[in-house]
Design an enzyme around this catalytic site. Structure first.
Site, PDB file in Angstrom:
ATOM      1  N   HIS A 135      -4.756   3.100  -6.568  1.00 13.22           N
ATOM      2  CA  HIS A 135      -5.892   3.035  -5.643  1.00 13.22           C
ATOM      3  C   HIS A 135      -7.227   3.040  -6.384  1.00 13.22           C
ATOM      4  O   HIS A 135      -8.204   2.463  -5.904  1.00 13.22           O
ATOM      5  CB  HIS A 135      -5.830   4.172  -4.622  1.00 13.22           C
ATOM      6  CG  HIS A 135      -5.005   3.837  -3.411  1.00 13.22           C
ATOM      7  ND1 HIS A 135      -3.636   3.928  -3.403  1.00 13.22           N
ATOM      8  CD2 HIS A 135      -5.371   3.383  -2.184  1.00 13.22           C
ATOM      9  CE1 HIS A 135      -3.182   3.557  -2.205  1.00 13.22           C
ATOM     10  NE2 HIS A 135      -4.214   3.221  -1.456  1.00 13.22           N
ATOM     11  N   ASP A 144       0.829  -1.203   0.000  1.00 15.20           N
ATOM     12  CA  ASP A 144       0.000   0.000   0.000  1.00 15.20           C
ATOM     13  C   ASP A 144       0.864   1.254   0.000  1.00 15.20           C
ATOM     14  O   ASP A 144       0.611   2.212  -0.739  1.00 15.20           O
ATOM     15  CB  ASP A 144      -0.910  -0.024   1.225  1.00 15.20           C
ATOM     16  CG  ASP A 144      -1.934   1.099   1.232  1.00 15.20           C
ATOM     17  OD1 ASP A 144      -2.481   1.420   0.157  1.00 15.20           O
ATOM     18  OD2 ASP A 144      -2.193   1.663   2.316  1.00 15.20           O
ATOM     19  N   HIS A 178      -7.724  -0.476  -7.068  1.00 18.61           N
ATOM     20  CA  HIS A 178      -8.169  -1.169  -5.846  1.00 18.61           C
ATOM     21  C   HIS A 178      -9.646  -0.923  -5.598  1.00 18.61           C
ATOM     22  O   HIS A 178     -10.427  -1.850  -5.361  1.00 18.61           O
ATOM     23  CB  HIS A 178      -7.368  -0.702  -4.628  1.00 18.61           C
ATOM     24  CG  HIS A 178      -8.047  -1.041  -3.330  1.00 18.61           C
ATOM     25  ND1 HIS A 178      -9.028  -0.233  -2.769  1.00 18.61           N
ATOM     26  CD2 HIS A 178      -7.940  -2.115  -2.512  1.00 18.61           C
ATOM     27  CE1 HIS A 178      -9.469  -0.804  -1.661  1.00 18.61           C
ATOM     28  NE2 HIS A 178      -8.829  -1.940  -1.482  1.00 18.61           N
ATOM     29  N   HIS A 238      -6.202  -5.156   1.433  1.00 21.68           N
ATOM     30  CA  HIS A 238      -6.177  -3.859   0.745  1.00 21.68           C
ATOM     31  C   HIS A 238      -4.838  -3.618   0.058  1.00 21.68           C
ATOM     32  O   HIS A 238      -4.774  -3.301  -1.139  1.00 21.68           O
ATOM     33  CB  HIS A 238      -6.455  -2.750   1.783  1.00 21.68           C
ATOM     34  CG  HIS A 238      -6.207  -1.368   1.285  1.00 21.68           C
ATOM     35  ND1 HIS A 238      -7.168  -0.627   0.626  1.00 21.68           N
ATOM     36  CD2 HIS A 238      -5.102  -0.567   1.348  1.00 21.68           C
ATOM     37  CE1 HIS A 238      -6.677   0.560   0.303  1.00 21.68           C
ATOM     38  NE2 HIS A 238      -5.423   0.616   0.733  1.00 21.68           N
TER      39      HIS A 238
END
Length: 360
Positions: free
Chosen positions: A255, A171, A258, A272
């Site tokens: 992101h 991340d 994601h 995540h």
């Protein structure tokens, strides 16, 4: 390109030290808190409960429910008003931190966060990522007030699951690639944006050079400097990228991928940070930066970060590809801050191209 630039650089207070949680009561006393709501996780709470200090003030403990949703926030906001709490403490990972911040904003209470993981920068940032009841990401809310205190005991995080630390590394690695995709387009870089770029660069540097030492520290249950550096990269430095860069430093392609993948129920079992790490590679495919992918692959393999969909046990139909791509390209999605013209067709093409590349 003219985006919002408001500095939300840090929590009011941030402290990382051995046995940091033991000072919680003194922090509460300085804030004159006498009656607090404590939101916590489930598995994480069972692991850290013996380390949570005895408090002489009135405390009410609640499991947060497993997801940061509007319904959960309304439920706990109502409880805060009913019980007349004067503060909220969130103990756990990113989702409980996000819920705690959202509830605190709704009822205008102080929020203190005690992270049990270094899997995201949620403990540091004044925003919450909100999901619906089925686990689909809806939005993120940015708050006009920072968290009051982040209290980190590295010994707690040392005993967290290895796979969550790896996800946090995935991340945080995105901070450089996403912010660089945006900031590199600027002819004039305000000082705030320069700070964000520096923090993002430090994230990448620390993670690529020290991550394996962190995993060794966790295996040996022995803190070393690399462990401290990576914990602070995942929480503090990662939070600074968006905190100083705002929309120039928050998210871009990785992101957005994601968030789009949350429309697939089969993706919900994936962490995540793993999905974000995959999103970095798709973003690099969109940028046609195959050289950087080649540089990253040994690092991904060392940490067992996913390099394609199959590595996440995801096998997409044409309808799935279309659903993900259209969500990623929704109006207002941060993927559009990249310099390329982003369309669903381009996203599908590059996702499939990555699958082919990884098969080779």
């Amino acid at each position: 390109m003219s985006k919002q630039l408001i500095v939300r650089g840090a929590p009011q207070e941030y402290e990382l030290k051995a046995h940091a949680w033991d000072s919680l009561e003194s922090h509460l006393n300085r804030r004159k808190m006498k009656n607090v709501l404590i939101l916590h996780g489930e598995k994480s709470w069972q692991a850290v409960k013996p380390s949570f200090p005895e408090l002489s003030i009135t405390t009410t403990f609640h499991y947060y429910g497993g997801q940061c949703t509007d319904a959960a926030a309304e439920k706990f906001a109502s409880l805060c008003n009913k019980e007349d709490f004067d503060g909220i403490i969130a103990v756990g990972g990113g989702k409980v931190a996000d819920l705690g911040k959202l509830v605190a904003y709704k009822v205008q209470l102080a929020i203190i966060i005690l992270p049990t993981l270094a899997a995201t920068c949620a403990a540091y940032t004044p925003l919450s990522v909100v999901y619906d009841e089925s686990g689909v990401m809806l939005r993120y809310d940015v708050f006009p007030k920072a968290s009051d205190l982040v209290l980190i005991d590295p010994e707690i995080i040392l005993h967290s699951p290895r796979e969550l630390m790896i996800a946090g590394i995935g991340d945080t690695l995105a901070k450089w690639y996403e912010s660089h995709a945006i900031i590199s387009q600027l002819t004039v870089k305000p000082v705030e944006v320069q700070v964000a770029a520096f923090a993002a660069q430090k994230c990448r540097e620390i993670l690529l050079t020290q991550s394996m030492e962190v995993l060794a520290a966790m295996a040996n249950k022995q803190i070393n400097q690399a462990f401290i550096d990576v914990v602070e990269a995942n929480i503090l430095l990662a939070g600074m990228v968006g905190g100083f860069g705002d929309e120039y430093g928050r998210t871009a392609g990785a992101h957005s991928l994601h968030d789009a993948m949350t429309v697939l129920p089969d993706s919900h079992h994936q962490l995540h940070g793993n999905k974000v790490a995959y999103g970095i590679l798709v973003q690099l495919m969109i940028e046609e930066n195959l050289a950087e992918i080649e540089k990253l692959l040994p690092f991904y393999h060392q940490l067992d970060l996913p390099t394609n969909l199959a590595a996440m046990d995801l096998y997409l139909t044409e309808e799935d590809y279309r659903a993900v791509a259209e969500r990623a390209c929704s109006p207002g999605e941060m993927i559009h801050l990249m310099k390329q013209t982003i369309t669903p067709e381009l996203v599908i093409q590059k996702m499939k191209a990555l699958e082919t590349l990884m098969q080779k």
